[in-house]
Write a protein that holds these residues in place. Structure first.
Motif, PDB file in Angstrom:
ATOM      1  N   PHE A 190      -0.264   6.312 -25.852  1.00 12.73           N
ATOM      2  CA  PHE A 190       0.760   5.264 -25.902  1.00 12.73           C
ATOM      3  C   PHE A 190       0.627   4.289 -24.741  1.00 12.73           C
ATOM      4  O   PHE A 190       0.905   3.099 -24.875  1.00 12.73           O
ATOM      5  CB  PHE A 190       2.162   5.891 -25.885  1.00 12.73           C
ATOM      6  N   LEU A 191       0.237   4.816 -23.582  1.00  9.22           N
ATOM      7  CA  LEU A 191       0.159   3.959 -22.402  1.00  9.22           C
ATOM      8  C   LEU A 191      -1.176   3.230 -22.288  1.00  9.22           C
ATOM      9  O   LEU A 191      -1.322   2.306 -21.482  1.00  9.22           O
ATOM     10  CB  LEU A 191       0.399   4.781 -21.129  1.00  9.22           C
TER      11      LEU A 191
ATOM     12  N   PHE B  67      -1.313  -0.701 -22.244  1.00  7.85           N
ATOM     13  CA  PHE B  67      -0.746  -1.279 -21.019  1.00  7.85           C
ATOM     14  C   PHE B  67      -1.659  -1.037 -19.827  1.00  7.85           C
ATOM     15  O   PHE B  67      -1.945  -1.951 -19.052  1.00  7.85           O
ATOM     16  CB  PHE B  67       0.647  -0.701 -20.735  1.00  7.85           C
TER      17      PHE B  67
ATOM     18  N   LEU C 256      -4.748  -3.270 -19.945  1.00  9.22           N
ATOM     19  CA  LEU C 256      -4.403  -4.648 -19.601  1.00  9.22           C
ATOM     20  C   LEU C 256      -4.087  -4.766 -18.122  1.00  9.22           C
ATOM     21  O   LEU C 256      -4.488  -5.722 -17.447  1.00  9.22           O
ATOM     22  CB  LEU C 256      -3.183  -5.103 -20.415  1.00  9.22           C
ATOM     23  N   PHE C 257      -3.362  -3.773 -17.631  1.00 13.70           N
ATOM     24  CA  PHE C 257      -2.947  -3.770 -16.226  1.00 13.70           C
ATOM     25  C   PHE C 257      -4.163  -3.771 -15.311  1.00 13.70           C
ATOM     26  O   PHE C 257      -4.244  -4.542 -14.354  1.00 13.70           O
ATOM     27  CB  PHE C 257      -2.081  -2.519 -15.980  1.00 13.70           C
TER      28      PHE C 257
ATOM     29  N   LEU D 169      -4.688  -7.350 -13.797  1.00 11.09           N
ATOM     30  CA  LEU D 169      -3.869  -7.289 -12.594  1.00 11.09           C
ATOM     31  C   LEU D 169      -4.655  -6.671 -11.436  1.00 11.09           C
ATOM     32  O   LEU D 169      -4.855  -7.304 -10.407  1.00 11.09           O
ATOM     33  CB  LEU D 169      -2.588  -6.501 -12.867  1.00 11.09           C
TER      34      LEU D 169
ATOM     35  N   ILE E 266      11.391 -13.749  -4.832  1.00  8.22           N
ATOM     36  CA  ILE E 266      10.013 -13.818  -5.319  1.00  8.22           C
ATOM     37  C   ILE E 266       9.768 -15.172  -5.982  1.00  8.22           C
ATOM     38  O   ILE E 266       8.763 -15.827  -5.729  1.00  8.22           O
ATOM     39  CB  ILE E 266       9.717 -12.667  -6.309  1.00  8.22           C
TER      40      ILE E 266
ATOM     41  N   VAL F 158       3.722  -3.576 -26.558  1.00 11.37           N
ATOM     42  CA  VAL F 158       3.158  -2.857 -25.410  1.00 11.37           C
ATOM     43  C   VAL F 158       4.281  -2.346 -24.502  1.00 11.37           C
ATOM     44  O   VAL F 158       4.266  -1.195 -24.064  1.00 11.37           O
ATOM     45  CB  VAL F 158       2.177  -3.763 -24.627  1.00 11.37           C
TER      46      VAL F 158
ATOM     47  N   SER G 103       5.108   1.642 -24.070  1.00 15.49           N
ATOM     48  CA  SER G 103       4.857   2.163 -22.717  1.00 15.49           C
ATOM     49  C   SER G 103       6.144   2.698 -22.104  1.00 15.49           C
ATOM     50  O   SER G 103       6.149   3.770 -21.498  1.00 15.49           O
ATOM     51  CB  SER G 103       4.284   1.065 -21.812  1.00 15.49           C
TER      52      SER G 103
ATOM     53  N   LEU H 263       6.883   6.551 -20.938  1.00 18.32           N
ATOM     54  CA  LEU H 263       7.289   6.884 -19.574  1.00 18.32           C
ATOM     55  C   LEU H 263       8.626   7.622 -19.540  1.00 18.32           C
ATOM     56  O   LEU H 263       8.868   8.460 -18.682  1.00 18.32           O
ATOM     57  CB  LEU H 263       7.388   5.612 -18.724  1.00 18.32           C
TER      58      LEU H 263
ATOM     59  N   GLY I 252       0.313  11.715 -13.686  1.00 24.02           N
ATOM     60  CA  GLY I 252       0.065  10.289 -13.541  1.00 24.02           C
ATOM     61  C   GLY I 252       1.272   9.433 -13.875  1.00 24.02           C
ATOM     62  O   GLY I 252       1.254   8.215 -13.715  1.00 24.02           O
TER      63      GLY I 252
ATOM     64  N   VAL J 112       2.126   5.495 -12.695  1.00 22.88           N
ATOM     65  CA  VAL J 112       2.325   4.329 -13.574  1.00 22.88           C
ATOM     66  C   VAL J 112       3.668   3.668 -13.275  1.00 22.88           C
ATOM     67  O   VAL J 112       3.749   2.436 -13.153  1.00 22.88           O
ATOM     68  CB  VAL J 112       2.235   4.739 -15.063  1.00 22.88           C
TER      69      VAL J 112
ATOM     70  N   ALA K  41       3.359   1.750 -10.169  1.00 24.61           N
ATOM     71  CA  ALA K  41       2.538   0.554 -10.353  1.00 24.61           C
ATOM     72  C   ALA K  41       3.333  -0.551 -11.050  1.00 24.61           C
ATOM     73  O   ALA K  41       3.245  -1.729 -10.692  1.00 24.61           O
ATOM     74  CB  ALA K  41       1.288   0.892 -11.162  1.00 24.61           C
ATOM     75  N   VAL K  42       4.151  -0.153 -12.045  1.00 21.05           N
ATOM     76  CA  VAL K  42       4.965  -1.139 -12.766  1.00 21.05           C
ATOM     77  C   VAL K  42       5.948  -1.809 -11.803  1.00 21.05           C
ATOM     78  O   VAL K  42       6.047  -3.046 -11.738  1.00 21.05           O
ATOM     79  CB  VAL K  42       5.733  -0.471 -13.928  1.00 21.05           C
TER      80      VAL K  42
ATOM     81  N   SER L 193       4.097  -3.962  -9.170  1.00 20.40           N
ATOM     82  CA  SER L 193       3.425  -5.175  -9.647  1.00 20.40           C
ATOM     83  C   SER L 193       4.399  -6.306  -9.921  1.00 20.40           C
ATOM     84  O   SER L 193       3.999  -7.463  -9.997  1.00 20.40           O
ATOM     85  CB  SER L 193       2.623  -4.864 -10.902  1.00 20.40           C
ATOM     86  N   MET L 194       5.702  -5.977 -10.041  1.00 18.95           N
ATOM     87  CA  MET L 194       6.668  -7.064 -10.235  1.00 18.95           C
ATOM     88  C   MET L 194       6.793  -7.905  -8.964  1.00 18.95           C
ATOM     89  O   MET L 194       7.309  -9.007  -9.002  1.00 18.95           O
ATOM     90  CB  MET L 194       8.019  -6.503 -10.653  1.00 18.95           C
ATOM     91  N   LEU L 195       6.328  -7.348  -7.851  1.00 18.07           N
ATOM     92  CA  LEU L 195       6.391  -8.091  -6.598  1.00 18.07           C
ATOM     93  C   LEU L 195       5.163  -8.973  -6.378  1.00 18.07           C
ATOM     94  O   LEU L 195       5.112  -9.741  -5.434  1.00 18.07           O
ATOM     95  CB  LEU L 195       6.524  -7.116  -5.414  1.00 18.07           C
ATOM     96  N   VAL L 196       4.166  -8.834  -7.249  1.00 15.57           N
ATOM     97  CA  VAL L 196       2.949  -9.621  -7.054  1.00 15.57           C
ATOM     98  C   VAL L 196       3.171 -11.045  -7.553  1.00 15.57           C
ATOM     99  O   VAL L 196       3.505 -11.247  -8.716  1.00 15.57           O
ATOM    100  CB  VAL L 196       1.762  -8.993  -7.814  1.00 15.57           C
TER     101      VAL L 196
ATOM    102  N   VAL M 232       0.095  -8.821 -19.894  1.00 14.00           N
ATOM    103  CA  VAL M 232       0.493  -7.918 -18.809  1.00 14.00           C
ATOM    104  C   VAL M 232       1.908  -8.308 -18.405  1.00 14.00           C
ATOM    105  O   VAL M 232       2.129  -9.374 -17.837  1.00 14.00           O
ATOM    106  CB  VAL M 232      -0.444  -8.052 -17.588  1.00 14.00           C
TER     107      VAL M 232
ATOM    108  N   PRO N 143       4.921  -6.400 -16.728  1.00 11.68           N
ATOM    109  CA  PRO N 143       5.583  -5.236 -16.116  1.00 11.68           C
ATOM    110  C   PRO N 143       7.104  -5.253 -16.272  1.00 11.68           C
ATOM    111  O   PRO N 143       7.716  -4.207 -16.465  1.00 11.68           O
ATOM    112  CB  PRO N 143       5.199  -5.344 -14.633  1.00 11.68           C
ATOM    113  N   PHE N 144       7.702  -6.453 -16.230  1.00  4.36           N
ATOM    114  CA  PHE N 144       9.154  -6.549 -16.389  1.00  4.36           C
ATOM    115  C   PHE N 144       9.577  -5.968 -17.740  1.00  4.36           C
ATOM    116  O   PHE N 144      10.569  -5.237 -17.833  1.00  4.36           O
ATOM    117  CB  PHE N 144       9.596  -8.015 -16.264  1.00  4.36           C
TER     118      PHE N 144
ATOM    119  N   VAL O 191       7.939  -3.703 -19.482  1.00  6.44           N
ATOM    120  CA  VAL O 191       7.753  -2.254 -19.449  1.00  6.44           C
ATOM    121  C   VAL O 191       8.937  -1.593 -18.740  1.00  6.44           C
ATOM    122  O   VAL O 191       9.467  -0.577 -19.193  1.00  6.44           O
ATOM    123  CB  VAL O 191       6.431  -1.880 -18.750  1.00  6.44           C
TER     124      VAL O 191
END
Lengths: 317, 308
Positions: free
Chosen positions: A33-34, A37, A40-41, A45, A246, B117, B121, B125, B132, B136, B139-140, B143-146, B177, B179-180, B182
């Protein structure tokens, strides 16, 4: 052969806990499922960030002159970073967005919070219609919002300037000193609604009996808002503050569009615009990458500062 | 006079929602008359501020180029909306509609894939415990801070490397991509799917995929629409990446195209009117999606609010 038939058989047969508590499928399913993502990540990214870091540590050197000249990429350590950090324009841009953020974020959040509290109280009529009106600008793309306000800032077409002139004022929204705040106004207009909705949604989930208790204790609407509602929705406020900070540092679309109505926004007005012009017109990907990484680090540091500061405040209560 | 025009507009549109919501007096206390008056005045100001630019855009779109500059901005003059629209449709071989079509591809296809997606995802989760998972989730969140900038330029470089610059895929794929989305999917799945149901389905022999399709994704319905809305608005808003990646006019989304017109209008005055009408037309689809999905984002955000 016999193994193949056996596996087909087990697939077609209705499975009833065949695999010891459904372990197999349950164990691999999250990875399957993941997978989209994660792929793509990594691809769009992790790899780009890696590429940006690599670029920032290298420099393209041209040997010889003219068209036949060979260029080679050499490792130059942090020299791109020192170049960026000593670039007056880059630092000025960074200072500009920080100043912008210090004003725009609190003003916007105060407005969003006030509106959310009002919508949560009994004092406002036509709630749904008004909420929609405040949220609607969020659906207008930043580029279009900037175009729109750009017209409203131009004295030749703007009804706002007309009205202010008839009142005796002579505003210039596009002067060197005011254009930054005119841009801030565009973003306040665009994003107040979505922040208001997030805070309002959080308010709606607060159990109503808490207010009842406050009322019995003699607290008025205002006191309830200040002492109960705001602390209860603090996580939502912090979240919106974080996203706003941000967004502030990444300022790009609005000033970029404003360039078509005023010459007071240079192509290096914000760090983001400077990165864009350094890599496209300037053709210096390496320097641009170093600036992008620096901007990323500043963003990260500020986000952490916002979370830490809010945690500390939260801890006191 | 201009202000009264806005007043009229307000009064005309306000009665649409005259029915007051039952939950109006939420705390069982009637606010004072003075309080209501002060708040009402404030809300009129708020309404004018948020709606005035959109109202101006509608009025300006009906004007000829000369009227745009010579007549009061807040009231209609000679009706020229159809003239403007037909000019918009024919200018430069109808490039505007090509841009709109492109935006539909980027945002329509993009937001559906982004939502898929994000939902699957977030579901994975929230529902499974596996090695892992923490990585993940971290990372999600991280990555919202990038900032987008850190990514835009190297992404462009990468696209050039694999030959996808100046193509539909070059704009579409990197935007997936999200992340928000997800994170929202994770929040919705966690708050709306009871694990007992999944256990029961497993005991009945349903495959994990089937459980997701017929139970998980349905329970996440409202949240899914909220993610779709944010994804659609986000990708319709997309500007910096297409600006970098595309140099072929016929592949541009409407935001990039309109910005180009606006820059060019300094030398080609006709483009000023076309930019105005184009801006109006370009927001119609987003506004319609937005209004159509109202019921969902209202409740969807409230569901997410539990954990915000």
């Amino acid at each position: 052969m016999s193994a193949a038939t056996a596996s087909t058989a087990s697939r077609t047969r209705p499975r009833r806990r065949l695999r010891g508590g459904g372990g197999g499928g349950e164990r691999t399913a999250p990875y399957v499922f993941l997978a989209p993502f994660v792929l793509l990540f990594i691809g769009f990214l992790v790899v780009p960030i890696g590429l940006a870091i690599w670029n920032s540590l290298h420099t393209v050197r041209r040997s010889g002159l003219g068209f036949g000249s060979a260029s080679e990429t050499v490792f130059t350590g942090l020299s791109n970073y020192t170049e960026a950090l000593t670039d007056a324009e880059f630092l000025a841009g960074l200072g500009r967005v920080l100043l912008y953020g210090v004003v725009q974020v609190p003003v916007m959040l105060a407005l969003a919070l006030t509106l959310a509290l009002l919508f949560d109280s009994a004092a406002v009529r036509f709630k749904r219609f008004l909420q929609l009106s405040v949220f609607l600008p969020y659906a207008v793309p930043a580029v279009v919002a900037a175009l729109l306000w750009g017209f409203l800032y131009q004295p030749q077409v703007s009804p706002v300037v007309d009205v202010l002139r008839s009142l005796g004022a002579d505003p210039d929204f596009l002067a060197p000193g005011t254009v930054l705040w005119s841009i801030a106004n565009v973003t306040v207009w665009s994003v107040t609604g979505v922040n208001m909705i997030i805070i309002f949604s959080a308010l709606q989930t607060v159990p109503r009996d808490i207010y009842e208790a406050a009322r019995i204790d003699g607290a008025g609407e205002f006191r309830t808002a200040l002492r109960i509602k705001i602390p209860m929705v603090a996580p939502a406020i912090i979240l919106t503050a974080l996203f706003s900070v941000i967004g502030t540092l990444q300022l790009f679309n609005e000033p970029m569009v404003m360039r078509s109505v005023t010459s007071n926004v240079s192509s290096e007005y914000t760090p983001n615009m400077m990165i864009f012009s350094t890599t496209t017109q300037g053709g210096n990907i390496n320097l641009g990458s170093a600036m992008a990484i620096l901007l990323g680090l500043v963003t990260f540091a500020l986000s952490v500062a916002v979370s830490v500061a809010s945690n500390r405040r939260g801890g006191k209560r | 006079m201009t202000v009264s025009a806005v007043e009229q507009q307000r009064v005309a549109s306000a009665p649409v929602r005259t029915r007051r919501r039952g939950g109006g007096s939420s705390h069982g206390e009637r606010p004072s008359k003075l309080g209501v008056a002060v708040v009402s005045v404030f809300m009129i100001g708020v309404l004018v501020y948020f709606m005035l630019p959109v109202y101006w855009l509608v009025v300006a779109s009906t004007k000829t180029a000369s009227d745009l500059f010579s007549t009061p901005g807040l009231w209609f003059s000679e009706m020229n909306l159809w003239g403007n629209l037909s000019r918009l449709s024919t200018y430069d071989g109808g490039i505007f509609w090509r841009w709109m079509f492109n935006s539909f591809i980027y945002s329509g296809v993009g937001s559906v894939l982004m939502t898929f997606v994000s939902v699957i995802s977030g579901y994975a989760l929230a529902v499974y415990r596996f090695r892992g998972r923490a990585l993940v989730v971290g990372a999600v969140m991280g990555s919202m801070l990038v900032p987008q900038t850190v990514l835009a330029q190297p992404t462009y470089q990468l696209l050039v490397e694999i030959g996808l610059n100046n193509t539909y895929a070059g704009v579409l794929i990197p935007s997936l991509v999200y992340p928000f989305g997800v994170m929202l999917g994770f929040i919705y799945a966690r708050s709306s799917i009871p694990t007992e149901i999944l256990e029961a389905a497993r005991l009945d022999g349903a495959s994990e995929w089937r459980i997701f399709l017929s139970i998980g994704s349905r329970l996440m319905g409202t949240g899914t629409v909220t993610i779709l809305l944010f994804a659609f608005i986000g990708s319709w808003n997309n500007f910096m990446l297409p600006l970098l990646v595309l140099n072929d006019q016929s592949l541009m989304p409407v935001t990039v195209g309109l910005n180009g017109w606006s820059q060019a209008s300094i030398t080609v005055p006709e483009l000023q009117t076309l930019t105005v009408v184009g801006a109006l037309v370009s927001i119609v689809p987003v506004v319609l999606v937005f209004l159509g999905l109202q019921r969902y984002w209202r409740s969807g955000l409230a569901a997410g609010g539990v954990r915000f």
